[in-house]
Design a protein around this motif. Structure first.
Motif, PDB file in Angstrom:
ATOM      1  N   GLN A 362      -2.559  31.976  -6.763  1.00  0.00           N
ATOM      2  CA  GLN A 362      -3.873  32.021  -7.382  1.00  0.00           C
ATOM      3  C   GLN A 362      -4.314  33.446  -7.709  1.00  0.00           C
ATOM      4  O   GLN A 362      -5.001  33.675  -8.707  1.00  0.00           O
ATOM      5  N   ASP A 363      -3.934  34.397  -6.884  1.00  0.00           N
ATOM      6  CA  ASP A 363      -4.306  35.790  -7.172  1.00  0.00           C
ATOM      7  C   ASP A 363      -3.683  36.239  -8.490  1.00  0.00           C
ATOM      8  O   ASP A 363      -4.327  36.904  -9.303  1.00  0.00           O
ATOM      9  N   LYS A 364      -2.418  35.883  -8.688  1.00  0.00           N
ATOM     10  CA  LYS A 364      -1.755  36.215  -9.943  1.00  0.00           C
ATOM     11  C   LYS A 364      -2.445  35.516 -11.105  1.00  0.00           C
ATOM     12  O   LYS A 364      -2.628  36.109 -12.186  1.00  0.00           O
ATOM     13  N   ALA A 365      -2.840  34.262 -10.905  1.00  0.00           N
ATOM     14  CA  ALA A 365      -3.514  33.510 -11.960  1.00  0.00           C
ATOM     15  C   ALA A 365      -4.810  34.191 -12.377  1.00  0.00           C
ATOM     16  O   ALA A 365      -5.102  34.346 -13.577  1.00  0.00           O
ATOM     17  N   LYS A 366      -5.601  34.645 -11.404  1.00  0.00           N
ATOM     18  CA  LYS A 366      -6.870  35.322 -11.716  1.00  0.00           C
ATOM     19  C   LYS A 366      -6.611  36.636 -12.455  1.00  0.00           C
ATOM     20  O   LYS A 366      -7.336  36.979 -13.396  1.00  0.00           O
ATOM     21  N   GLN A 367      -5.592  37.364 -12.009  1.00  0.00           N
ATOM     22  CA  GLN A 367      -5.266  38.628 -12.659  1.00  0.00           C
ATOM     23  C   GLN A 367      -4.871  38.415 -14.118  1.00  0.00           C
ATOM     24  O   GLN A 367      -5.285  39.162 -15.010  1.00  0.00           O
ATOM     25  N   LEU A 368      -4.080  37.379 -14.375  1.00  0.00           N
ATOM     26  CA  LEU A 368      -3.667  37.083 -15.741  1.00  0.00           C
ATOM     27  C   LEU A 368      -4.869  36.752 -16.633  1.00  0.00           C
ATOM     28  O   LEU A 368      -4.944  37.200 -17.789  1.00  0.00           O
ATOM     29  N   LEU A 369      -5.809  35.999 -16.103  1.00  0.00           N
ATOM     30  CA  LEU A 369      -6.997  35.637 -16.883  1.00  0.00           C
ATOM     31  C   LEU A 369      -7.874  36.857 -17.122  1.00  0.00           C
ATOM     32  O   LEU A 369      -8.465  37.008 -18.207  1.00  0.00           O
ATOM     33  N   ASP A 370      -7.964  37.739 -16.119  1.00  0.00           N
ATOM     34  CA  ASP A 370      -8.701  38.993 -16.310  1.00  0.00           C
ATOM     35  C   ASP A 370      -8.086  39.800 -17.454  1.00  0.00           C
ATOM     36  O   ASP A 370      -8.787  40.291 -18.348  1.00  0.00           O
ATOM     37  N   GLU A 371      -6.743  39.907 -17.431  1.00  0.00           N
ATOM     38  CA  GLU A 371      -6.044  40.684 -18.449  1.00  0.00           C
ATOM     39  C   GLU A 371      -6.222  40.068 -19.835  1.00  0.00           C
ATOM     40  O   GLU A 371      -6.236  40.786 -20.847  1.00  0.00           O
ATOM     41  N   ALA A 372      -6.361  38.755 -19.875  1.00  0.00           N
ATOM     42  CA  ALA A 372      -6.530  38.063 -21.157  1.00  0.00           C
ATOM     43  C   ALA A 372      -7.968  38.118 -21.662  1.00  0.00           C
ATOM     44  O   ALA A 372      -8.263  37.609 -22.755  1.00  0.00           O
ATOM     45  N   GLY A 373      -8.871  38.729 -20.874  1.00  0.00           N
ATOM     46  CA  GLY A 373     -10.248  38.910 -21.322  1.00  0.00           C
ATOM     47  C   GLY A 373     -11.193  37.780 -20.990  1.00  0.00           C
ATOM     48  O   GLY A 373     -12.314  37.739 -21.498  1.00  0.00           O
ATOM     49  N   TRP A 374     -10.777  36.866 -20.114  1.00  0.00           N
ATOM     50  CA  TRP A 374     -11.645  35.769 -19.700  1.00  0.00           C
ATOM     51  C   TRP A 374     -12.350  36.168 -18.401  1.00  0.00           C
ATOM     52  O   TRP A 374     -11.710  36.399 -17.386  1.00  0.00           O
ATOM     53  N   THR A 375     -13.673  36.248 -18.439  1.00  0.00           N
ATOM     54  CA  THR A 375     -14.444  36.713 -17.282  1.00  0.00           C
ATOM     55  C   THR A 375     -15.290  35.576 -16.712  1.00  0.00           C
ATOM     56  O   THR A 375     -15.810  34.741 -17.459  1.00  0.00           O
ATOM     57  N   PRO A 376     -15.445  35.531 -15.365  1.00  0.00           N
ATOM     58  CA  PRO A 376     -16.208  34.448 -14.734  1.00  0.00           C
ATOM     59  C   PRO A 376     -17.669  34.453 -15.171  1.00  0.00           C
ATOM     60  O   PRO A 376     -18.315  35.507 -15.238  1.00  0.00           O
ATOM     61  N   GLY A 377     -18.177  33.248 -15.478  1.00  0.00           N
ATOM     62  CA  GLY A 377     -19.579  33.092 -15.822  1.00  0.00           C
ATOM     63  C   GLY A 377     -20.408  32.794 -14.595  1.00  0.00           C
ATOM     64  O   GLY A 377     -19.915  32.809 -13.454  1.00  0.00           O
ATOM     65  N   ALA A 378     -21.688  32.484 -14.797  1.00  0.00           N
ATOM     66  CA  ALA A 378     -22.602  32.239 -13.682  1.00  0.00           C
ATOM     67  C   ALA A 378     -22.158  31.072 -12.814  1.00  0.00           C
ATOM     68  O   ALA A 378     -22.371  31.062 -11.592  1.00  0.00           O
TER      69      ALA A 378
END
Length: 551
Positions: A362-378
């Motif tokens: 899951q840590d890798k998954a979050k990092q990949l999404l961060d790199e792709a420009g997807w940021t957590p919403g409220a």
């Protein structure tokens, strides 16, 4: 003429695991699922199905309720041993003569075979079957078989000899002639339209097999009756002549609780699709449990990469890293459902281990999404340029516990900021929705076939097109290289070349993060202890020819 011995040897080698898996998945109160005593003729077997059939046209009979009927009312040119996957003669007197580039196949036919309407199964009839199955008929809404590639035409050499010609190499054709999708039909049936193969018309579908459809109660029950004059089983079969059973009643029991309850209560003899939570109830009641391998593309997720949200490989990789497949299997399934290690099952022709691409992190998954420009919403769901990372999955109605599987994935992916929606609807609605990536972006499915071509059947644009790689409105491919790799599987003339081509497809699917295989899907049956000689064909559909009742 070239020999296909090497290819058959490769298939036989690949099938060792299939045999082991089948035996390991069997248990019963009597200690064995093998026949006990001498076979007895007579009796009616009640078979419970989870779904009603929706069509008996062989090339389109892949749905298990369809296949369970077609498998028992038709014969094929060749027989594929479900344990070894070796091809053997059936209506053909021997394996075919095949030219060097696999563009011509010549079969010699048995004499004296007839359909249940009394008409002969001869060379002209066989050519008529394959000219339809190989080309289809758009005017009658009859599709070509996805298992027959590059078909040109059939030729009647003489009354007992046929030759099939192909526009390009078709190395999968020999195995294709052994599947129920090439179940042979009488001329009168071949002249029908697609609606004549559907519910309400089953008694008019005429095959040469050991059973005939004698009665149909639309949507609830269908009855097969043994042919007294049947005498052309595969020569390799230990049982010859008439089927042992008098009748088989296919009864719809859609609810798991009803199906399992009826079986355990002794109101039925065999039931298909024993859900994993119900296995213990079946074995605890002293009944047999058979988990038959399907030898093909694993149960898994297909990412429609032409969708803007999935076009970034990092998003696809994040989904793969964010799904705990072992947790899904441990919480929803049993040992009958092995963890997938590639897009193909271990016992499938061409299998190559891809485990390193499918690691939960899951840590890798979050990092990949961060790199792709997807940021957590409220609310925790990620956004990018004002769009939520929200994806819709289908419910694969024929597949075991699909809704529960998607629900588990929904919980897991929410933890990394991806919203999963489940598309609701019955089989017809799901089928329609699956063709539109605006409706379904992640497609849950599988397909069974004991041949290298199975991977092409699943992913090629002209076949199931599960990735929607082919845009059928304009004929464009999102990934033309993938399509070429798939065509190589179906057109390379030798077994080693097809093995390499299949492995190249698996490598590419993994590298591009186009799929997430979850488990190797079996077909799980529950049987009363007195049901003897039950078996399935090579991808898990019931074969009742040698079944008998020891009571």
């Amino acid at each position: 003429m070239r020999t296909s011995r090497l290819r058959r040897a490769l298939l036989a080698s690949a099938a060792v695991a299939s045999s082991v898996a089948l035996l390991a998945g069997c248990s019963s109160g009597s200690g064995s699922s093998q026949p006990v005593g001498d076979p007895k003729t007579g009796g009616t077997l009640t078979y419970l199905e989870a779904q009603t059939f929706n069509g008996l046209y062989p090339p389109a009979a892949g749905l298990y309720p369809n296949g369970g009927i077609v498998n028992n009312i038709t014969d094929r040119l060749l027989y594929q041993d479900p344990q070894t996957l070796e091809l053997k003669p059936w209506i053909a007197t021997s394996l075919p003569q095949v030219n060097a580039d696999a563009t011509e196949y010549t079969f010699t036919l048995r004499d004296g075979v007839t359909y249940s309407d009394g008409t002969p199964l001869d060379a002209a009839n066989v050519v008529k079957n394959f000219d339809l199955f190989g080309k289809g008929d758009k005017g009658r809404k009859l599709t070509a078989s996805e298992q027959i590639n590059n078909y040109d035409h059939g030729e009647v050499v003489d009354a007992h000899t046929v030759k099939f010609h192909f526009k390009a190499p078709a190395p999968g054709f020999e195995q294709a002639t052994s599947t129920l999708n090439a179940g042979l039909l009488a001329n009168a049936t071949l002249d029908k339209g697609s609606e004549d193969f559907g519910p309400g018309h089953a008694t008019g579908v005429i095959g040469s097999g050991p059973f005939v459809v004698s009665d149909e109660q639309v949507g609830t029950q269908l009855t097969l009756k043994a042919r007294d004059d049947y005498n052309w089983a595969p020569p390799s079969a230990s049982h010859q002549g008439r089927a042992y059973l008098d009748q088989i009643k296919f009864v719809l029991a859609g609810e798991d609780s009803v199906r399992i309850g009826s079986l355990v209560a002794g109101q039925a003899d065999v039931a298909r699709q024993i859900a994993a939570p119900d296995e213990a109830q079946v074995t605890g009641a002293g009944l047999q449990l058979v988990a038959a391998a399907t030898n093909g593309v694993n149960n898994g997720l297909n990412f429609r990469f032409r969708d803007p949200r999935l076009s970034d490989i990092r998003v696809r990789q994040a989904i793969i890293a964010g799904v705990d497949r072992q947790n899904i299997i441990d919480s929803l399934f049993t040992d009958s459902y092995p963890l997938a290690t590639s897009s193909l099952a271990k016992n499938a022709a061409g299998y190559k281990d891809q485990s390193s691409h499918y690691v939960y992190d899951q840590d890798k998954a979050k990092q990949l999404l961060d790199e792709a420009g997807w940021t957590p919403g409220a609310d925790g769901i990620r956004t990018k340029d004002g769009q939520r990372l929200s994806l819709t999955f289908n419910e694969a109605v024929p597949q075991p516990r699909s809704k529960e599987v998607v629900t588990k994935i929904q919980e897991q992916l929410k933890q990394i900021g991806i919203e999963v929606n489940l598309y609701q609807g019955d089989y017809a609605a799901q089928t329609a929705a699956s063709l539109d990536q605006d409706t379904v972006q992640v497609y849950h499915s599988m397909v069974g076939r004991a041949d290298y071509d199975v991977i092409k059947s699943q992913f090629a644009g002209e076949n199931r097109n599960t990735l929607l790689n082919l845009n059928k409105s304009d004929g464009s491919y999102g990934d033309a290289h993938l399509e070429q790799l798939l065509q190589d599987v179906a057109s390379k003339p030798t077994a080693p070349e097809r093995q390499a081509a299949s492995q190249a497809v698996q490598d590419y699917l993994s590298e591009q993060a186009y799929v997430l295989p979850i488990f190797e899907e079996p077909q799980v049956f529950g049987l009363q202890s007195y049901v003897q000689g039950f078996k399935t064909e090579a991808v898990g559909r019931p074969d009742f020819y040698s079944t008998w009742l020891n009571k």
